[in-house]
Write a protein that holds these residues in place. Structure first.
Motif, PDB file in Angstrom:
ATOM      1  N   LEU B 145      26.282 -42.789 -24.405  1.00 17.11           N
ATOM      2  CA  LEU B 145      27.400 -43.463 -25.081  1.00 17.11           C
ATOM      3  C   LEU B 145      27.489 -44.947 -24.718  1.00 17.11           C
ATOM      4  N   THR B 168      26.808 -43.154 -33.613  1.00 15.69           N
ATOM      5  CA  THR B 168      27.704 -42.900 -32.486  1.00 15.69           C
ATOM      6  C   THR B 168      28.138 -41.433 -32.482  1.00 15.69           C
ATOM      7  N   SER B 169      28.397 -40.925 -33.666  1.00 15.79           N
ATOM      8  CA  SER B 169      28.794 -39.531 -33.769  1.00 15.79           C
ATOM      9  C   SER B 169      27.676 -38.610 -33.245  1.00 15.79           C
ATOM     10  N   ILE B 172      27.638 -38.633 -29.575  1.00 14.82           N
ATOM     11  CA  ILE B 172      28.646 -37.739 -28.992  1.00 14.82           C
ATOM     12  C   ILE B 172      28.069 -36.323 -28.903  1.00 14.82           C
ATOM     13  N   THR B 175      25.835 -36.236 -25.953  1.00  8.80           N
ATOM     14  CA  THR B 175      26.579 -36.272 -24.692  1.00  8.80           C
ATOM     15  C   THR B 175      27.242 -34.922 -24.424  1.00  8.80           C
ATOM     16  N   ARG B 176      27.797 -34.326 -25.469  1.00  8.19           N
ATOM     17  CA  ARG B 176      28.397 -32.999 -25.294  1.00  8.19           C
ATOM     18  C   ARG B 176      27.347 -31.996 -24.813  1.00  8.19           C
ATOM     19  N   MET B 198      36.565 -37.224 -25.660  1.00  7.70           N
ATOM     20  CA  MET B 198      35.541 -37.283 -26.721  1.00  7.70           C
ATOM     21  C   MET B 198      36.114 -36.786 -28.038  1.00  7.70           C
ATOM     22  N   VAL B 202      36.050 -38.656 -31.623  1.00  7.27           N
ATOM     23  CA  VAL B 202      35.611 -38.042 -32.880  1.00  7.27           C
ATOM     24  C   VAL B 202      36.683 -38.232 -33.948  1.00  7.27           C
ATOM     25  N   LEU B 232      36.173 -44.998 -27.303  1.00 12.12           N
ATOM     26  CA  LEU B 232      34.850 -44.998 -26.677  1.00 12.12           C
ATOM     27  C   LEU B 232      34.935 -45.626 -25.284  1.00 12.12           C
TER      28      LEU B 232
END
Ligand code: HEM
Lengths: 410, 249
Positions: B145, B168-169, B172, B175-176, B198, B202, B232
């Motif tokens: 991120l 960016t989505s 995420i 990262t999740r 997060m 979203v 963010l």
């Protein structure tokens, strides 16, 4: 553009002495060479001032980086002069104004009052230095200077870790203005540009500031590390900075190669990184500025006994920049950098960073070697070089009759 | 650098995860290549986006896959000729061409090269320079991120598609996924806080869509952009402590 170029300094081209130019009327610049006094008005400093006349320009070793003024501006211009006579007139005007601004005079005693009162009616010198340099583009076919370029002056190349932004790069001429306070820098820029407007439009400019020692020692940069510790000083600095190679054009002796790199610091990200990691990136302790194998700022790192990087990682910034070997000794540079703060980036981050400025006798032998060793250094994740350029600092103005670039243009 | 117990296993999980995503990426890059071979530029633009988002989901942030990763996702920055430099290849090179009216014939050899470069990443995935070193997983948790902030939301890596928010989505998502691997090793409250931050991000991103399509950041109204940047920034401040928690000094 073409029109500006033609109308530029119409009067100046005609004027014989053309020592000084005054404010323009209706876009035309009028010469007042006839009325120009030949002697510098009597100096009466109301604050610090640095000798204006000499074999080298001020603003590099006078004052030295460790004592540099707190405020700075780097202003790059494109030159529109139609021919070399007009270019000479432009440089004479810059000389006259710089001499006046940097020497300190009683405004009532001279013919050219300052055009603005940003610093009040009797402006103090405020430690002002004006340092004039030129880019390689000045040596193209416009002014007949093609064969006269300093040997190592090129357009600054794109380096592997750069994110170049054309709006912030290069220029025919660069003014470095440094003073004790930002208003004096602003005032000087306004005074000079007022009298050179038709001949050198601004290309980019950026203001810088130096921090005081926190709490002691060398001032910190915006990454919180002491910056400037290992700079050469005294005679050693002089021997690394001033051009004295007989192979250079004679006019260039006493000048210096200047590299300006505008380097954004990703300060938000930086503040999310652990101190230990930060220290390994630079190779120095954050709080004290000591090298990682030492205990105080003045300690000298000893890489010879640390060949595998147990104390100082092999890719630490200071180790790459200066490996401290016999072969790299003459590759050292004199850094004289400032912090900058602009506005906000598109992503809401602070726009802040480092106006990296360094001086040397030979940009290839010195800066370029340092830069090549630093390519891909781990620090690059946290910084983005985006602007600046290679310039050549003209030799100093010797006396009242001399002017910037006289030997180049006559 | 010693790591807390469990990170080695988490990294093995990460390699399995990213190798799965790479398989999808290979399919999408093949599709992109066929689009170009048949001069179907509008399908190529669609498949380019799919491939770019696959790459984001791999999670190779901060050039953490070394030179092989740069071959896939490098930028023209640092190259003497910029976007016209022959060394500029990969997904962003194709993006540049697809959004700057370059012909399918011009882009086809670049797609061929990309097919090979993605295959090389898959082959070398477990090398220490790519995903093999568990230490890099501890950084990946926050750097995926950080990359979105530095490269996407700043506009720096937009070669024409305006896909910053879509990317960016996808970051995420990555990262999740990584959080799912290291989260069980850490304080559940911290993991829960991070997850809800997060979620906030979203939600903020959803407002930047118009008729189902994400706007480019420059075209997004300031309040929407600020909410995204704020969300963010907030989650990054939280994620910043993860690397230390996963180390055992
Ligand atoms: C944002 C960019 C940069 C930052 C934040 C930075 C920061 C620092 C810091 C904190 C030091 C240690 C203290 C000192 O001796 O001054 C240092 C040293 C040094 N840096 Fe940089 N620097 C940057 C860019 C550069 C560049 C572009 C060069 C040259 C190509 C360079 C050359 C050097 C040199 C020669 C030293 C002294 C090394 C020694 O003699 O031990 N730096 N820098």
């Amino acid at each position: 553009m073409t029109m500006d170029r033609r109308t530029f300094l119409k009067g100046a081209a005609a004027g014989a002495a053309g020592v000084a130019l005054s404010g323009g009327i209706g876009g035309l610049i009028v010469v007042r060479g006839e009325q120009a006094p030949h002697a510098t008005p009597s100096a009466k400093p109301t604050s610090d001032s640095y000798a204006f006349h000499g074999p080298n320009q001020a603003g590099i070793l006078t004052p030295a980086p460790a004592a540099k003024q707190a405020a700075a501006c780097y202003a790059a211009f494109d030159v529109l002069a139609a021919n070399s006579t007009e270019l000479a007139d432009l440089l004479k005007t810059i000389t006259t104004r710089s001499r006046y601004l940097a020497s300190g005079v009683d405004p009532s005693a001279q013919d050219y009052p300052s055009s603005d009162t940003v610093m009040g009616p009797q402006f103090p010198t405020d430690g002002l230095t004006v340092t004039v340099s030129v880019g390689s583009s000045l040596f193209d076919d416009r002014y007949g200077l093609a064969g006269q370029s300093p040997r190592h002056l090129t357009v600054m190349p794109v380096f592997p870790d750069d994110t170049p932004d054309p709006a912030w790069l290069h220029g025919d001429l660069l003014l470095q203005l440094c003073a004790d306070h930002p208003d004096a820098v602003h005032h000087a820029l306004r005074d000079i540009t007022k009298r050179t407007r038709g001949g050198m439009p601004l290309r980019w400019k950026i203001e810088g500031y130096a921090s005081p020692p926190r709490p002691s020692g060398t001032p910190r940069n915006l990454m919180g590390f002491k910056d400037g510790t290992a700079n050469p000083t005294g005679d050693e600095a002089s021997s690394l900075v001033w051009v004295n190679d007989p192979a250079e054009p004679a006019w260039a002796i006493g000048g210096s190669y200047q590299v300006v790199r505008l380097i954004r610091m990703l300060v938000e990200f930086w503040d999310r990184v652990g101190v230990k990691e930060q220290e390994n990136l630079f190779g120095r302790m954050r709080d004290s500025g000591a090298p990682l194998d030492g205990s105080v700022e003045a300690d000298i790192p000893n890489y010879a006994v640390d060949p595998t990087g147990i104390y100082t990682p092999l890719d630490a910034h200071i180790r790459l920049a200066n490996p401290r070997t016999a072969e790299t000794a003459n590759q050292r540079i004199l850094r004289r950098s400032y912090n900058y703060d602009l506005g906000a980036d598109l992503n809401g981050n602070l726009q802040a960073g480092h106006i990296f400025v360094c001086y040397q006798q030979d940009v290839e032998r010195q800066f370029a070697k340092n830069q090549a060793r630093l390519a891909g250094e781990p620090l690059i994740d946290y910084v983005q070089p985006f602007g600046g350029g290679y310039f050549f600092v003209l030799p100093g103005v010797r006396d009242d009759n001399d002017w910037y670039g006289r030997q180049l243009l006559t | 650098m010693p790591l807390i117990p469990g990170v080695d296993q988490a990294n093995a999980d990460y390699i399995a995860y990213s190798s799965g995503i790479l398989a999808t990426l290979r399919t999408d890059v093949d599709a992109l290549r066929s689009d170009l071979a048949s001069s179907d530029l509008s399908s190529a633009r669609r498949d380019w986006l799919a491939a770019q988002l696959d790459w984001e989901r791999v999670g190779a942030s901060y050039d953490s896959f070394g030179a092989l990763g740069i071959a896939v996702d490098g930028l023209p920055d640092g190259l003497p000729e910029g976007v016209n430099d022959p060394a500029f290849t990969g997904l962003h090179r194709l993006e540049y061409g697809l959004w700057h009216d370059q012909s399918a014939a011009t882009l086809l050899p670049i797609a061929d090269r990309l097919v090979a470069d993605v295959a090389a990443v898959a082959t070398h995935l477990s090398d220490p320079d790519l995903a093999g070193n568990p230490l890099s997983l501890t950084l990946r948790v926050h750097e995926i991120l950080e990359d979105a902030l530095r490269d996407h939301l700043s506009g720096i890596d937009d070669e024409g598609a305006g896909a910053a928010y879509a990317e960016t989505s996808a970051d995420i998502d990555a990262t999740r996924a990584v959080l799912g691997m290291v989260g069980p090793l850490l304080d559940p409250h911290l993991v829960a806080d991070t997850t809800s931050q997060m979620d906030e991000l979203v939600a903020a991103l959803q407002d930047a869509k118009q008729s189902g399509q994400w706007l480019a950041p420059v075209a997004t109204p300031l309040p929407t952009r600020q909410r995204i940047d704020a969300a963010l920034g907030q989650v990054l401040e939280t994620l910043a402590i993860f690397p230390d928690l996963l180390k055992d000094d």
